[in-house]
Design a protein around this motif. Sequence first.
Motif, PDB file in Angstrom:
ATOM      1  N   VAL A  85       0.831  -1.197   0.000  1.00 14.77           N
ATOM      2  CA  VAL A  85       0.000   0.000   0.000  1.00 14.77           C
ATOM      3  C   VAL A  85       0.875   1.260   0.000  1.00 14.77           C
ATOM      4  CG1 VAL A  85      -1.763   1.290   1.263  1.00 14.77           C
ATOM      5  CG2 VAL A  85      -1.854  -1.210   1.193  1.00 14.77           C
ATOM      6  N   ALA A  86       1.941   1.244   0.801  1.00 13.74           N
ATOM      7  CA  ALA A  86       2.839   2.400   0.864  1.00 13.74           C
ATOM      8  C   ALA A  86       3.480   2.669  -0.490  1.00 13.74           C
ATOM      9  CB  ALA A  86       3.909   2.161   1.930  1.00 13.74           C
ATOM     10  N   VAL A  87       3.886   1.601  -1.196  1.00 21.40           N
ATOM     11  CA  VAL A  87       4.505   1.758  -2.519  1.00 21.40           C
ATOM     12  C   VAL A  87       3.498   2.320  -3.518  1.00 21.40           C
ATOM     13  CG1 VAL A  87       5.449   0.491  -4.484  1.00 21.40           C
ATOM     14  CG2 VAL A  87       6.301   0.021  -2.189  1.00 21.40           C
ATOM     15  N   ILE A  88       2.270   1.807  -3.495  1.00 23.68           N
ATOM     16  CA  ILE A  88       1.237   2.311  -4.414  1.00 23.68           C
ATOM     17  C   ILE A  88       0.960   3.783  -4.154  1.00 23.68           C
ATOM     18  CG2 ILE A  88      -1.197   2.113  -5.055  1.00 23.68           C
ATOM     19  CD1 ILE A  88      -0.964  -0.894  -4.520  1.00 23.68           C
ATOM     20  N   ILE A  89       0.820   4.161  -2.884  1.00 25.59           N
ATOM     21  CA  ILE A  89       0.617   5.573  -2.526  1.00 25.59           C
ATOM     22  C   ILE A  89       1.799   6.417  -3.004  1.00 25.59           C
ATOM     23  CG2 ILE A  89       0.371   7.191  -0.607  1.00 25.59           C
ATOM     24  CD1 ILE A  89      -2.122   5.558  -1.108  1.00 25.59           C
ATOM     25  N   GLY A  90       3.017   5.855  -2.893  1.00 26.19           N
ATOM     26  CA  GLY A  90       4.204   6.578  -3.345  1.00 26.19           C
ATOM     27  C   GLY A  90       4.188   6.831  -4.834  1.00 26.19           C
TER      28      GLY A  90
END
Length: 530
Positions: free
Chosen positions: A201-206
Amino acid sequence: MFKYIKNDLPASIVVFFVALPLCLGIALASGAPLFSGVIAGIIGGIVVGSLSGSKIGVSGPAAGLAAIVLTAIGTLGGYENFLVAVVLGGIIQLIFGVLKAGVIGYYFPSSVIKGMLTGIGIIIILKQIPHFFGYDGNPEGSWSFIQIDGENSFSELINMINYIKPGSALIGLIGLGILIFWDKVLSKKHKFFQVIQGPLVAVIIGIVFYALTQTNTIWGISPTHLVSVPIPEDAISFLNQFSFPNFNAITNPEIWITAFTIALVASLETLLCVEATDKLDPHKNVTPTNRELLAQGTGNIISGLVGGLPITQVIVRSSANIQSGGRTKFSAIFHGFLLLISVILIPRLLNMIPLSVLAAILLVVGYKLAKPSLFKKMYGLGWKQSIPFFVTVIGIIFTDLLVGISLGLLVGVVVILLKSYQNSHFLHIEDKSNGKHKIKMTLAEEVTFFNKGAILKELERLPIDTYLEINLMKTRYLDHDIIEILDDFAFKAKERNIDIKLVSKRGVVENPPSFIGFFKERPKSTLSLS
């Protein structure tokens, strides 16, 4: 292998995101083509992961070999010549496995292994803080205290203050917040949040943040602060990224020296990582070390043949796998396939991932390896455990991995020798009868040449007019060096009016004329009293 796929699949995604920038960074720090690091990561996941007996260990290019690789490429006259050494190093590792050299890993004290894990955790944190705030002065693979640009781990943090990028710092903080909230709150609320991991999720948000802000002069993230995967234009350009060894250089003695160095260092790092990973594993699986050497050797042979860097089992990726819930080797294997698929199909999408988000993932990994509670726990175990632990941690932080481990091991050996010196015997003064001191010396279960100094010291301190009882009833092993000391003392005892009573399972003897003679039917080097 597919029994725990619900655990392994999300764990493999986390390991993939951790491994990708490390593969590229280590290749950059090694002075090798960037794609060589990805090749090593793919083979470490698929080939070594399939052959290894470890359920949760993950292999790939190792930062500990970066300096060796960088030097060797220049010394050997090119990367293709260096690949010959990688192939030969893999063959030597196969020989190590056949000779069952994997047992070496078991001779490292637990305190040193824990110190290694903690030191690596602190190093991860120190190295990722600059990336977290958008200052990427050094590649991710530079794990030593002294950087390739002459700076060190702490001076980089000072330099970073003047180069903080608002966009990188903001998405890094958002990513870190997502990871912590996901781990502490959401994962306990519903199974969905255990299957879909916080790092994904953090990578997608990034990626979304980068896409929305790339034209913004304040919050936009520059390409130098993003993942940088080589982008092939077509199948031919993709294949051209592979390099192949120049076996015409195999007669060069430097090739063989480098090969043996790679095999030795890679095997040692792997065995230490295996020991550390097994300690971290909540399910306490035990990895067959000789099989691991065979798997690593096979991986290095294949990696060298197609242009990859040397491979070892790596604690950063392995610990990320464990912390993400990985249960079987499927997670390691599938992360290798993810690396392969991603560099073929979606390299442009990967190049939209901010390094600060990946730094946030590694900061969490580093913290879990170096929790403050562990320092308190090790201190509470006493100096015999805490000193090797702290020496290892400090050594790793201020030098590098192998030097730090060597220092910790050296201190651990000194502790063993000191305790062996102290525990070889004990004296018991019972009373004073007939004008003589009555002293009883009971030797330990095993007495070796390490104990010579302590026993000599106590014998020399005995006063004249002493009745000495030497009790060997509990002793099962008596080194010949100790027998010689007692034999020499028996001669001196007459001059000091010291009477000796020898008590052992073989009988009781008053004032034996010769200790060597008493045990003469035994081998001269050792004595078994059992």
